[in-house]
Design a protein around this motif. Structure first.
Motif, PDB file in Angstrom:
ATOM      1  N   MET A   1      10.192 -24.311   9.486  1.00 17.13           N
ATOM      2  CA  MET A   1       9.439 -23.828   8.324  1.00 17.13           C
ATOM      3  C   MET A   1       9.318 -24.956   7.286  1.00 17.13           C
ATOM      4  N   LEU A   2      10.438 -25.654   7.070  1.00 19.28           N
ATOM      5  CA  LEU A   2      10.441 -26.732   6.082  1.00 19.28           C
ATOM      6  C   LEU A   2       9.512 -27.861   6.532  1.00 19.28           C
ATOM      7  N   ASP A   3       9.584 -28.209   7.821  1.00 18.46           N
ATOM      8  CA  ASP A   3       8.721 -29.282   8.340  1.00 18.46           C
ATOM      9  C   ASP A   3       7.249 -28.942   8.136  1.00 18.46           C
ATOM     10  N   ILE A   4       6.883 -27.661   8.414  1.00 17.98           N
ATOM     11  CA  ILE A   4       5.481 -27.225   8.261  1.00 17.98           C
ATOM     12  C   ILE A   4       5.055 -27.386   6.800  1.00 17.98           C
ATOM     13  N   LEU A   5       5.915 -26.948   5.861  1.00 16.56           N
ATOM     14  CA  LEU A   5       5.577 -27.019   4.429  1.00 16.56           C
ATOM     15  C   LEU A   5       5.439 -28.472   3.964  1.00 16.56           C
ATOM     16  N   LEU A   6       6.353 -29.335   4.456  1.00 14.85           N
ATOM     17  CA  LEU A   6       6.293 -30.744   4.050  1.00 14.85           C
ATOM     18  C   LEU A   6       5.030 -31.408   4.588  1.00 14.85           C
ATOM     19  N   GLN A   7       4.706 -31.081   5.857  1.00 18.41           N
ATOM     20  CA  GLN A   7       3.506 -31.677   6.464  1.00 18.41           C
ATOM     21  C   GLN A   7       2.264 -31.197   5.719  1.00 18.41           C
ATOM     22  N   GLU A   8       2.266 -29.899   5.403  1.00 22.56           N
ATOM     23  CA  GLU A   8       1.109 -29.326   4.690  1.00 22.56           C
ATOM     24  C   GLU A   8       0.913 -30.033   3.348  1.00 22.56           C
ATOM     25  N   GLU A   9       2.031 -30.256   2.632  1.00 26.40           N
ATOM     26  CA  GLU A   9       1.907 -30.875   1.305  1.00 26.40           C
ATOM     27  C   GLU A   9       1.406 -32.302   1.411  1.00 26.40           C
ATOM     28  N   SER A  10       1.884 -33.017   2.462  1.00 28.73           N
ATOM     29  CA  SER A  10       1.479 -34.419   2.600  1.00 28.73           C
ATOM     30  C   SER A  10      -0.008 -34.552   2.937  1.00 28.73           C
ATOM     31  N   GLU A  11      -0.585 -33.504   3.545  1.00 22.59           N
ATOM     32  CA  GLU A  11      -1.999 -33.566   3.954  1.00 22.59           C
ATOM     33  C   GLU A  11      -2.948 -33.113   2.854  1.00 22.59           C
ATOM     34  N   ARG A  12      -2.425 -32.552   1.788  1.00 19.08           N
ATOM     35  CA  ARG A  12      -3.290 -32.016   0.739  1.00 19.08           C
ATOM     36  C   ARG A  12      -3.190 -32.876  -0.514  1.00 19.08           C
ATOM     37  N   GLU A  13      -4.151 -32.650  -1.425  1.00 18.55           N
ATOM     38  CA  GLU A  13      -4.114 -33.401  -2.676  1.00 18.55           C
ATOM     39  C   GLU A  13      -2.923 -32.945  -3.511  1.00 18.55           C
ATOM     40  N   SER A  14      -2.484 -33.855  -4.380  1.00 20.81           N
ATOM     41  CA  SER A  14      -1.303 -33.563  -5.209  1.00 20.81           C
ATOM     42  C   SER A  14      -1.509 -32.300  -6.040  1.00 20.81           C
ATOM     43  N   GLY A  15      -0.485 -31.430  -6.013  1.00 22.97           N
ATOM     44  CA  GLY A  15      -0.532 -30.218  -6.839  1.00 22.97           C
ATOM     45  C   GLY A  15      -1.273 -29.052  -6.227  1.00 22.97           C
ATOM     46  N   GLU A  16      -1.874 -29.253  -5.067  1.00 25.34           N
ATOM     47  CA  GLU A  16      -2.650 -28.166  -4.438  1.00 25.34           C
ATOM     48  C   GLU A  16      -1.727 -27.363  -3.520  1.00 25.34           C
ATOM     49  N   THR A  17      -1.784 -26.033  -3.637  1.00 20.54           N
ATOM     50  CA  THR A  17      -0.922 -25.177  -2.805  1.00 20.54           C
ATOM     51  C   THR A  17      -1.658 -24.805  -1.526  1.00 20.54           C
ATOM     52  N   GLY A  18      -1.006 -25.077  -0.392  1.00 18.30           N
ATOM     53  CA  GLY A  18      -1.629 -24.766   0.899  1.00 18.30           C
ATOM     54  C   GLY A  18      -1.346 -23.327   1.321  1.00 18.30           C
ATOM     55  N   PRO A  19      -1.994 -22.851   2.404  1.00 18.83           N
ATOM     56  CA  PRO A  19      -1.831 -21.459   2.847  1.00 18.83           C
ATOM     57  C   PRO A  19      -0.395 -21.113   3.256  1.00 18.83           C
TER      58      PRO A  19
END
Length: 707
Positions: A1-19
């Protein structure tokens, strides 16, 4: 779960919340994890949950704590930490608490989410029984705040999530109730009796519990977490910290416990020389220590905890710092140390004074120093009188100890005062000395008339008193002292305001007055290289510069107060401290060498202070003293008069004096005992002290005359 969240954050613009993050927040996954962690179901789950929370908060860049579905479960998880000491999860607990502290340090406002209302706190303790039933009718399950009333072991994870949603609604209702403690008909349980009004600060409470951990690393990490929390600038948090948690009690109780664990008798030298103490590095192995002594382990523990209290107060938000320092003064210094310092056992006095000396040397926090100063000296600032010098019993006792029958106690107490005088606190010098010099009523005031001027032109000093006629010098006969003319012949013209027509000439006269105080037949330094007056100039220059830096912010006047504005009618008393120092100075020919060194050291430190009244009273030989008053110069003059009489009775005085000086300097091996050893050593200290005073007067004059 943590890996998915970290990967998601790294792929998005700063401050943007992913799904994925949206899902975590909206479906209250952290609540579910908390419930499983609390139940430790399956076994080991608590460890996993704590590690997950720690990594989530530590690695995700976007701010998570402001979300209610993050800070609320974080808050509940905090309450689980430190409940039981030495649990297998202690390491994960401290890591989790420290990451929360670090997040609060980054954004101090967030601390408001962690100040919880008392009603919730009581509910969290499962104490719903003490809240009247009518009040919480239909809300029996309020205790579910931390799941206390539920049996989590029986709850599968899906049911857990459902339960958590219900719990939120109940919590909201509990928040809305917001009853004060008075409105709740609370029968105080032992647990709630120490609880103070308004709020709980469970983050602090959990860290406080972990400071008691048997694992030293965990305890140090908990102390570091507390250090972060006390420094937060939020006033509400500071108030809660000191009023609603046991922080002050823990600090002071542990200080008291560690102090009481010290041996009744410790060698003052051991207390002084034990290595520099750093609270985070309190690791000590008695076996590996070559310089071990009984009680060293206990001493290091005490000094380490004192260092922690000092650093904590130094870092703390202002109101929290003041509250903690006051607690240390009341609960440790007054309750524990004062009885030790006031006792009559010489060994006990010596040990406790040596510990106080070490504390004075070690303290770095201004707020704690202020409380220590008030503890030692009291808060009085009006001039002392002989009748009321006992107003603050501890101050009186410590000053009396400077002239104790035991030389060791005298030396130790004088050293403590010497270090106290070097601390950056204006009240110290004001309380001990300045308040008695404020009115300059040590001076005889005679308006400067034309008649006086004529006398000055004829080579006499205006208002000079013949030493033989002065009531202070009744014990000197004309045969055994230098004439008035020799003492004061080269005096500059002095007006009541002591204005300087040619300042350089005047400083030259003052320096010579001190250098010529000891008669030639009692001098021995010119026979030994490297013991001249100039060696004192370098030291005086460096020390005076240091003192000026300390005194800069005290806004002292540059000139003495105008005599017209002074109350010269008031009777002059130099104050208890100077009284004892002058009496000691007057016995310099009959005291042990070490005592003399310490007395003159304290007096020279006092002389260095850049206050015009101190300078005038201690360093100006030409001050026209009022009847019955004495100054440092007049005390030394009397000693010299006594010396002149005694020299006549000692055969081979000068060779003996020179031999003693060479022995003291290590230039001559120790040999047979010399007669009048104490007197000879006293003469050497007197000569050196006069050179030191001359150097200080010279350096102070030049510092004031250079722009």
């Amino acid at each position: 779960m943590l890996d998915i969240l970290l990967q998601e954050e790294s792929e998005r613009e700063s401050g943007e919340t992913g799904p994925c993050m949206e899902y975590l927040l909206h479906h209250k996954i952290l609540e579910t994890l908390y419930t499983l962690g609390k139940a430790d179901c399956p076994p080991g789950m608590k460890q996993q949950v704590l590690a997950f929370y720690t990594k989530l908060l530590g690695r995700i860049q976007q701010p998570l704590l402001p979300h209610i579905n993050v800070h609320r479960p974080v808050q509940k998880l905090i309450r689980l930490c430190g409940e039981v000491l030495a649990t297998p999860t202690e390491n994960e607990e401290i890591q989790f608490l420290c990451i929360v502290c670090a997040k609060l340090k980054e954004d101090p406002y967030l601390v408001n989410f962690f100040l919880e209302s008392k009603l919730k706190a009581m509910a969290s303790k499962g104490s719903s029984g003490v809240i009247t039933e009518d009040m919480l009718k239909g809300q029996e399950s309020l205790t579910a705040d931390t799941g206390q009333a539920v049996q989590p072991e029986e709850m599968p994870s899906a049911a857990g999530a459902e339960h958590v949603e219900k719990e939120d609604d109940l919590l909201q209702q509990a928040d809305d109730l917001s009853f004060s403690m008075d409105e709740l008909n609370v029968t105080s349980s032992p647990e709630s009796s120490t609880v103070r009004p308004n709020q709980d600060y469970n983050l602090v409470n959990s860290l406080l519990n972990l400071t008691k951990s048997p694992d030293g690393r965990i305890a140090v990490k908990a102390c570091e977490g507390l250090m972060l929390l006390v420094s937060l600038p939020e006033p509400a948090a500071a108030k809660c910290l000191t009023q609603s948690t046991c922080l002050c009690e823990l600090l002071t109780d542990r200080l008291a416990t560690l102090y009481k664990a010290l041996p009744q008798s410790l060698d003052p030298l051991d207390i002084e020389t034990v290595e520099a103490i750093n609270w985070g590095l309190d690791s000590y192995s008695h076996k590996e220590d070559a310089s071990a002594f009984p009680g060293k382990r206990a001493l290091i523990s005490f000094l380490s905890w004192f260092d922690y209290c000092d650093q904590l107060i130094k870092e703390a938000q202002k109101t929290a710092a003041v509250a903690m320092a006051k607690a240390v003064r009341e609960r440790f210094f007054i309750d524990v140390m004062e009885p030790q310092l006031m006792q009559t056992s010489e060994i006990g006095i010596l040990t406790s004074t040596a510990l106080l000396h070490r504390i004075v040397r070690q303290v770095t926090s201004d707020v704690l120093l202020q409380e220590i100063v008030y503890f030692i000296l009291g808060e009085h600032r009006e001039p002392e009188t002989l009748a009321d010098i006992n107003r603050h019993p501890l101050r009186h006792r410590l000053i009396e100890h400077c002239d104790h029958i035991s030389d060791e106690i005298s030396i130790m107490t004088l050293r403590m005062f010497e270090h106290l005088l070097q601390k950056p606190n204006e009240h110290i010098l004001y309380n001990l000395v300045l308040r008695n010099l404020e009115e300059r009523n040590y001076m005889e005031y005679k308006p400067f008339s034309q008649e006086d001027k004529d006398v000055v032109e004829n080579g006499q000093i205006a208002g000079a008193v013949d030493l033989e006629e002065d009531p202070l010098f009744t014990d000197l006969s004309p045969d055994n002292t230098l004439s008035t003319q020799e003492w004061l012949s080269a005096s500059p013209p002095v007006s009541p305001e002591h204005s300087k027509n040619d300042g350089k000439t005047e400083v030259h006269k003052i320096v010579n007055s001190f250098l010529c105080l000891v008669p030639d037949e009692a001098k021995s330094s010119y026979h030994v290289e490297g013991t001249g007056y100039d060696t004192y100039l370098r030291d005086a220059h460096r020390q005076f510069r240091d003192y000026c830096v300390i005194c800069l912010r005290w806004e002292w006047p540059g000139f003495p107060r105008s005599l017209e504005k002074c109350n010269l009618e008031a009777s002059f008393f130099e104050g208890h401290f100077l009284k004892v120092l002058f009496e000691r100075m007057g016995r310099i020919l009959d005291q042990p060498y070490d005592v003399n060194l310490q007395v003159t050291s304290v007096l020279s430190k006092l002389s260095l202070f850049p206050h015009p009244h101190i300078h005038e009273y201690l360093l100006d030989p030409y001050v026209n003293l009022a009847s019955g008053c004495r100054s440092l110069f007049s005390v030394i003059v009397r000693v010299v008069g006594d010396l002149m009489v005694r020299i006549q009775r000692i055969p081979d005085f000068t060779p003996k004096l020179l031999l003693v000086r060479k022995r003291l300097l290590g230039l001559e091996p120790e040999g047979p005992i010399i007669d009048h050893m104490t007197l000879l050593e006293g003469v050497i200290v007197l000569e050196e002290f006069c050179k030191e005073l001359a150097a200080i007067a010279f350096v102070k004059y030049h510092a004031s005359s250079t722009p």
